[in-house]
Design an enzyme around this catalytic site. Sequence first.
Site, mmCIF file in Angstrom:
data_model
loop_
_atom_site.group_PDB
_atom_site.id
_atom_site.type_symbol
_atom_site.label_atom_id
_atom_site.label_comp_id
_atom_site.label_asym_id
_atom_site.label_seq_id
_atom_site.Cartn_x
_atom_site.Cartn_y
_atom_site.Cartn_z
ATOM 1 C CG LEU A 168 -1.850 -1.156 1.458
ATOM 2 C CD1 LEU A 168 -2.649 -0.940 2.741
ATOM 3 C CD2 LEU A 168 -2.780 -1.344 0.267
ATOM 4 C CG ASP A 169 0.278 4.505 -2.766
ATOM 5 O OD1 ASP A 169 1.175 3.796 -3.259
ATOM 6 O OD2 ASP A 169 -0.604 5.074 -3.435
ATOM 7 N NE ARG A 170 4.703 9.035 3.065
ATOM 8 C CZ ARG A 170 4.166 10.133 3.621
ATOM 9 N NH1 ARG A 170 3.953 10.179 4.910
ATOM 10 N NH2 ARG A 170 3.847 11.166 2.874
ATOM 11 C CB THR A 204 -3.173 3.638 0.926
ATOM 12 O OG1 THR A 204 -3.202 4.512 -0.196
ATOM 13 C CG2 THR A 204 -4.379 2.714 0.869
ATOM 14 N NE ARG A 237 -3.087 8.507 -5.117
ATOM 15 C CZ ARG A 237 -1.789 8.744 -4.947
ATOM 16 N NH1 ARG A 237 -0.928 7.730 -4.857
ATOM 17 N NH2 ARG A 237 -1.360 9.984 -4.878
#
Length: 252
Positions: free
Chosen positions: A64-66, A68, A174
């Site tokens: 996951l993105d930081r 998220t 996104r």
Amino acid sequence: MLRAVNTAFTVLDETDDYIVVDKPAPLQIHPGAPNGTPTLWHGLKDLLAYEIANGGQVSIVNRLDRETSGTVLVAKHAASARLFGMAMQERKIHKTYHAIVHGWPEWESLDLNAPILRKGEVTESPIWVKQMVHDDGAPCETLFRTLRRVEHERAGKLALVEARPVTGRMHQIRVHLSHLGLPILGDKIYGLDERCYLEFIETSWTPELEARHFFSRQALHSHQLEIEAEGFRGKWECEVPGEMREFLNLDS
């Protein structure tokens, strides 16, 4: 405002083969540089020190993105890492996300097929990693469902949207939501103003930036993870975190 690093992840499930955690934002998954900020990997390495000392490992399956939050599956040894890795390649791992978006969708459900590529390949972009929908891009599909529409006193019309990516492209959810005119709340790259990302890189997070974004990180949450692999089935989920629930007043 969120702390610069929130390392307090929650264990959702654990066996001898795997561990599933709820990753908070803005905790980074993997170390980016020596002596950098603490990451989920560091926390798992400490938690699983006994297993690692006896031949185990920390293999994070879904990254996951930081910014998220949500469900992350981690293999604890080589055999489970191979099993989950093959399941990922064969699209047998199904993910469901919840996002807060600007605007009210005109649909209750939508199947969006829209190819994606890096924006800099076809036009100028001050942000190298930024992706966009383009006919020459890689095939990309996301299933969307509108869960709730609200009127926020500061941010205006917002909606809670479910997103189920069929493909696994970079920044897919996104990019697709931005393409639909429904950018994710707090998204610095695909949100209301990409200049916020450039300012963030220069100044880090400031109260002025948060005032323009309304939220201290991108409001995207990995709600559910389901896997159907050879001889294995699993399903885990974690609820929308408190800061997102509070912003939408979901508990009222």
